[in-house]
Design an enzyme around this catalytic site. Sequence first.
Site, PDB file in Angstrom:
ATOM      1  N   ARG A 104       1.101  -1.127  -0.094  1.00 55.41           N
ATOM      2  CA  ARG A 104      -0.061  -0.139  -0.097  1.00 55.41           C
ATOM      3  C   ARG A 104       0.698   1.447   0.065  1.00 55.41           C
ATOM      4  NH1 ARG A 104      -2.994   2.011  -2.801  1.00 55.41           N
ATOM      5  NH2 ARG A 104      -3.899  -0.067  -2.844  1.00 55.41           N
ATOM      6  N   LYS A 139       2.918  24.917  -3.399  1.00 54.46           N
ATOM      7  CA  LYS A 139       1.540  24.205  -2.632  1.00 54.46           C
ATOM      8  C   LYS A 139       1.585  22.915  -2.758  1.00 54.46           C
ATOM      9  CE  LYS A 139      -1.100  28.467  -4.150  1.00 54.46           C
ATOM     10  NZ  LYS A 139      -2.119  29.113  -5.227  1.00 54.46           N
ATOM     11  N   LYS A 171       5.698  38.965  -2.400  1.00 50.07           N
ATOM     12  CA  LYS A 171       4.418  39.186  -2.957  1.00 50.07           C
ATOM     13  C   LYS A 171       3.650  40.290  -2.306  1.00 50.07           C
ATOM     14  CE  LYS A 171       3.067  35.300  -3.949  1.00 50.07           C
ATOM     15  NZ  LYS A 171       2.191  34.126  -4.101  1.00 50.07           N
ATOM     16  N   GLU A 201       6.229  40.197  -7.236  1.00 50.47           N
ATOM     17  CA  GLU A 201       4.643  39.923  -7.799  1.00 50.47           C
ATOM     18  C   GLU A 201       3.978  41.174  -7.960  1.00 50.47           C
ATOM     19  OE1 GLU A 201       1.548  36.923  -6.063  1.00 50.47           O
ATOM     20  OE2 GLU A 201       0.661  38.930  -5.300  1.00 50.47           O
ATOM     21  N   ASP A 223       0.491  38.277 -11.900  1.00 53.53           N
ATOM     22  CA  ASP A 223      -0.371  37.663 -11.147  1.00 53.53           C
ATOM     23  C   ASP A 223      -1.931  37.959 -11.649  1.00 53.53           C
ATOM     24  OD1 ASP A 223      -1.379  35.883  -8.938  1.00 53.53           O
ATOM     25  OD2 ASP A 223      -2.187  37.637  -7.902  1.00 53.53           O
TER      26      ASP A 223
END
Length: 283
Positions: A104, A139, A171, A201, A223
């Site tokens: 598994r 992510k 960012k 960004e 973005d």
Amino acid sequence: MTAMSPLPDLILEPLVRAALMEDLGTYGDITTRTVIPAGTRYRARIQAREAGVVSGMQIAAIAFRLVDPQLCVTLHTPDGTAIAAGDLLMEIKGDAASILSAERVALNFAGRLSGIATLTAAFVAETRGTTTRITCTRKTTPGLRLVEKQAVLHGGGFNHRFSLSDAILIKDNHIAAAGGIRPVLQAVKASASHMIRTEIEVDRLDQLAEVLDEGGADVVLLDNMDSPTLREAVAMTAGRVILEASGNMRLERIAEVAATGVGYISSGALTHSARTLDLGLDF
């Protein structure tokens, strides 16, 4: 896909060991220990049940060998290979109980990572005829970033940062907290090591103009811009910095975005939304 050297097993073993310990629990595989006579030997085959790009075979082999170093594991299809339904990926020979106890974990890794590689390959296919590269993001599944980013490479993509310490990525919240684009870029120029690359960004063309005027960025992340705006950004930049398009980068948009001339398209979907590829192990 382009062949690439595998990571050292030593780096991957802790991840696989933790997964095996989670699955074996405090008392091991009680089902196998109860119903399989000691000393039973078998040959198992891992095969693809659908087409895709394989990844995680190295990890699957580690899982079997950690459970039982005496198992004979034969890899038939290396990571990064395009596969069809029915293709033989791996054979494992030896103690049946050992094979079943590792099954598994081996398939969980291989199916998950093959799904990422397969989705990445689909994104990459949409960029054909352009110089745009597909890249992943941070992510990722906590604890599995290394192997998920490796799967992106197996699918023909490229890697973005592995951690916050890899590069400077400014960012919108950094810009807001620091007081604007010029202050953050001035801080980079005053304090950052010459060995560290800087990306910033923006989500409007006037912000891009401010970045180009101030200088100090190697890459600009565009973005959530539509394609006409991306084309205008490419024209404004004229090759002075690398441009990366990000935000809402669905598979059906990739060809159109790549045609704008951006250098990179980053998508979190490669790792957070990939479907597990159906692989099976049978005796």
